[in-house]
Design an enzyme around this catalytic site. Structure first.
Site, PDB file in Angstrom:
ATOM      1  N   GLY A  74      57.599  31.643  54.648  1.00  0.00           N
ATOM      2  CA  GLY A  74      57.578  32.796  55.249  1.00  0.00           C
ATOM      3  C   GLY A  74      56.361  33.756  54.864  1.00  0.00           C
ATOM      4  O   GLY A  74      55.576  33.826  55.522  1.00  0.00           O
ATOM      5  N   CYS A  89      63.966  60.765  46.529  1.00  0.00           N
ATOM      6  CA  CYS A  89      64.303  61.443  45.211  1.00  0.00           C
ATOM      7  C   CYS A  89      64.703  60.378  44.479  1.00  0.00           C
ATOM      8  O   CYS A  89      66.054  60.381  44.007  1.00  0.00           O
ATOM      9  CB  CYS A  89      65.415  62.426  45.881  1.00  0.00           C
ATOM     10  SG  CYS A  89      64.871  63.634  46.864  1.00  0.00           S
ATOM     11  N   ARG A 119      59.389  45.845  47.439  1.00  0.00           N
ATOM     12  CA  ARG A 119      58.780  44.748  46.468  1.00  0.00           C
ATOM     13  C   ARG A 119      58.418  45.382  45.221  1.00  0.00           C
ATOM     14  O   ARG A 119      58.838  44.692  44.105  1.00  0.00           O
ATOM     15  CB  ARG A 119      57.869  43.939  46.947  1.00  0.00           C
ATOM     16  CG  ARG A 119      58.231  43.088  48.409  1.00  0.00           C
ATOM     17  CD  ARG A 119      57.244  42.156  48.808  1.00  0.00           C
ATOM     18  NE  ARG A 119      57.581  40.870  47.945  1.00  0.00           N
ATOM     19  CZ  ARG A 119      56.534  40.431  47.013  1.00  0.00           C
ATOM     20  NH1 ARG A 119      55.298  41.057  47.146  1.00  0.00           N
ATOM     21  NH2 ARG A 119      56.565  39.601  46.336  1.00  0.00           N
TER      22      ARG A 119
HETATM   23  N1  LLP Z   1      63.328  28.803  52.773  1.00  0.00           N
HETATM   24  C1  LLP Z   1      64.393  29.568  51.867  1.00  0.00           C
HETATM   25  C2  LLP Z   1      65.529  28.679  52.006  1.00  0.00           C
HETATM   26  C3  LLP Z   1      64.373  30.563  51.419  1.00  0.00           C
HETATM   27  O1  LLP Z   1      65.397  31.093  50.618  1.00  0.00           O
HETATM   28  C4  LLP Z   1      63.114  31.423  51.513  1.00  0.00           C
HETATM   29  C5  LLP Z   1      62.851  32.866  50.720  1.00  0.00           C
HETATM   30  C6  LLP Z   1      62.033  30.797  52.376  1.00  0.00           C
HETATM   31  C7  LLP Z   1      62.158  29.747  52.962  1.00  0.00           C
HETATM   32  C8  LLP Z   1      60.593  31.331  52.427  1.00  0.00           C
HETATM   33  O2  LLP Z   1      60.155  31.774  51.004  1.00  0.00           O
HETATM   34  P1  LLP Z   1      58.698  32.249  50.906  1.00  0.00           P
HETATM   35  O3  LLP Z   1      57.732  31.124  51.568  1.00  0.00           O
HETATM   36  O4  LLP Z   1      58.439  33.378  51.789  1.00  0.00           O
HETATM   37  O5  LLP Z   1      58.244  32.614  49.531  1.00  0.00           O
HETATM   38  N2  LLP Z   1      61.992  39.053  49.173  1.00  0.00           N
HETATM   39  C9  LLP Z   1      61.192  38.221  48.122  1.00  0.00           C
HETATM   40  C10 LLP Z   1      61.197  36.601  48.176  1.00  0.00           C
HETATM   41  C11 LLP Z   1      62.876  36.222  48.212  1.00  0.00           C
HETATM   42  C12 LLP Z   1      62.580  35.007  49.286  1.00  0.00           C
HETATM   43  C13 LLP Z   1      64.051  34.634  49.546  1.00  0.00           C
HETATM   44  N3  LLP Z   1      63.726  33.419  50.336  1.00  0.00           N
HETATM   45  C14 LLP Z   1      59.981  38.741  48.037  1.00  0.00           C
HETATM   46  O6  LLP Z   1      59.656  39.682  48.495  1.00  0.00           O
HETATM   47  O7  LLP Z   1      59.091  38.110  47.380  1.00  0.00           O
END
Ligand code: LLP
Length: 406
Positions: free
Chosen positions: A256, A326, A293
């Protein structure tokens, strides 16, 4: 593109994505057989459409993300599956959609096998395995080990294979999302665990997925992940499995962040500059309602000031950057645990703009209406032209669906 033009047209706070950066990042990963975009990072349908047109497949973690993928033109039924549903549960909408469109499922808990087996016997599935250890950029993002709710616990694999068999479900894929990033020693353990699991699952396995978690450099001095070493470890695992099974095994990656983080900027206006004791605050019209974040993980995002008068020679000073909410934690310059820190930024006055960088992943998608703030606009810059891809929420949008009982 001058920030003043963007702000004049779209106002603030606004997310701006640079299409060419996304395409560069897609290009980096072409050696994998399948790049499957984890749309949870940024699921605007214009971004999904872009991915689709460049041969990137998609992951969906909810009924909503399935709808987004379909709306962006992904179609079910192709091979490898264009849309994969990856989650630890089916809610009622998700399982209904999975059956209706015949979507491939990456199963994250044993109950899902029974639930799918009852309504769609005879289909093929992937199993997401928790190998018993994990990795993550903060405590809250560790994706393996016994404190993680994700995936099927490694010792239950055989039992799950029996369950799948009982329902006539074919286990054709295995998946591990551990997010080892550039820690190749850790990654080698993940690959070994994958190989083990695949040997247990047997010759029916035709695809393995490395999951997501490829890091990007957020802080100055952080270097880009060495993709060569990363790919080689996974590719070697895949080749050993191909030799053992005597047929091709597809290697998927599911990023992602890597694909979209660096393409995204959150544009905000500085609305107050104030001193409290030793701290000088820049308070923006964007807060953790727009980018969560920092408050969630103490995440670091690069920032720059765009002075309204274009003066590039302003002196630097140490400041704390916060938002309008707030809530004391509404600070963009904080470390994990909520410790407020200062950042060196150019001197600024009310009306200057502040740009939060590397905000394309887990930015807009994690935003909220807290303090009744409308969701920001989203803009995609394509070949030098700025396109609105999501209008700023209106105050009517904000209250849509609410009503006062008689
Ligand atoms: N595949 C699965 C099964 C996942 O749970 C995730 C992310 C990805 C792929 C993609 O991960 P990436 O390549 O984006 O690191 N909200 C958080 C991170 C939580 C990600 C949850 N799952 C942040 O802002 O860093």
């Amino acid at each position: 593109m001058p920030i003043s033009h963007l702000v004049e047209r779209f106002g603030t706070p606004t997310y701006v994505y640079d299409e060419s950066k996304i395409l560069d990042c897609v290009g980096d990963l072409r050696r994998f057989d399948v790049i499957r975009y984890a749309q949870k990072a940024c699921s605007n349908i214009a971004i999904l459409d872009l991915m689709r047109r460049h041969g990137v497949l998609v992951d969906a973690v909810s009924a909503g993300e399935i709808h987004r993928a379909l709306t962006a033109g992904y179609t079910a039924g192709s091979q490898p599956p264009a849309i994969v549903y990856t989650a630890d549960i089916f809610d009622h909408d998700a399982i209904r959609l999975v059956v209706e469109y015949g979507l491939h499922v990456n199963v994250g808990s044993p109950d899902m096998i029974d639930q799918l087996g009852e309504v769609a016997p005879g289909t093929n599935i992937t199993l997401r395995i928790n190998p018993g250890f994990g990795h993550g950029h903060s405590q809250k993002t560790n994706t393996g080990g016994e404190h993680s709710k994700h995936g099927i616990w490694h010792t239950q694999l055989e039992e799950c294979l029996r369950r799948a068999d009982h329902h006539g479900l074919g286990v054709t894929g295995l998946h591990m999302h551990i997010g080892s990033g550039c820690d190749l020693e850790h990654l080698a353990q993940v690959c070994a665990a994958m190989e083990n699991a695949a040997m247990t699952a047997g010759r029916g396995v035709v695809s393995i997925s490395a999951g997501g978690g490829l890091p990007i450099p957020y802080r100055p001095g952080e270097t880009r992940v060495g993709l060569d070493g990363y790919f080689q470890l996974w590719d070697a695992t895949r080749q050993r499995l191909e030799n053992a099974f005597g047929h091709a095994v597809t290697l998927e990656i599911e990023p992602g962040r890597y694909l979209v983080a660096e393409s995204g900027y959150l544009l905000a206006e500085i609305r107050a500059v104030k001193q409290t004791g030793d701290n000088l605050f820049y308070l923006l019209d964007a807060g953790f309602n727009n980018l969560a974040r920092p408050i969630l993980y103490g995440a670091y995002h690069p920032m720059s000031v765009a002075p309204r008068d274009g003066d590039a020679r302003r002196r630097l000073q140490d400041v704390v950057v916060g938002g309008p909410l707030c809530e004391s934690g509404d600070i963009f310059t904080q470390e994990e645990g909520g410790y407020v820190v200062r950042r060196q930024l150019p001197a600024a006055t009310v009306g200057d703009w502040l740009v939060i960088e590397c905000a394309g992943a887990y930015g807009f998608v994690m935003s909220s209406n807290y303090n009744a703030k409308p969701l920001a606009a989203e803009v995609l810059v394509r070949q030098g032209a700025a396109n609105l891809i999501r209008a700023r929420q209106t105050y009517a949008d904000l209250m849509r669906g609410e009503c006062i009982p008689e």
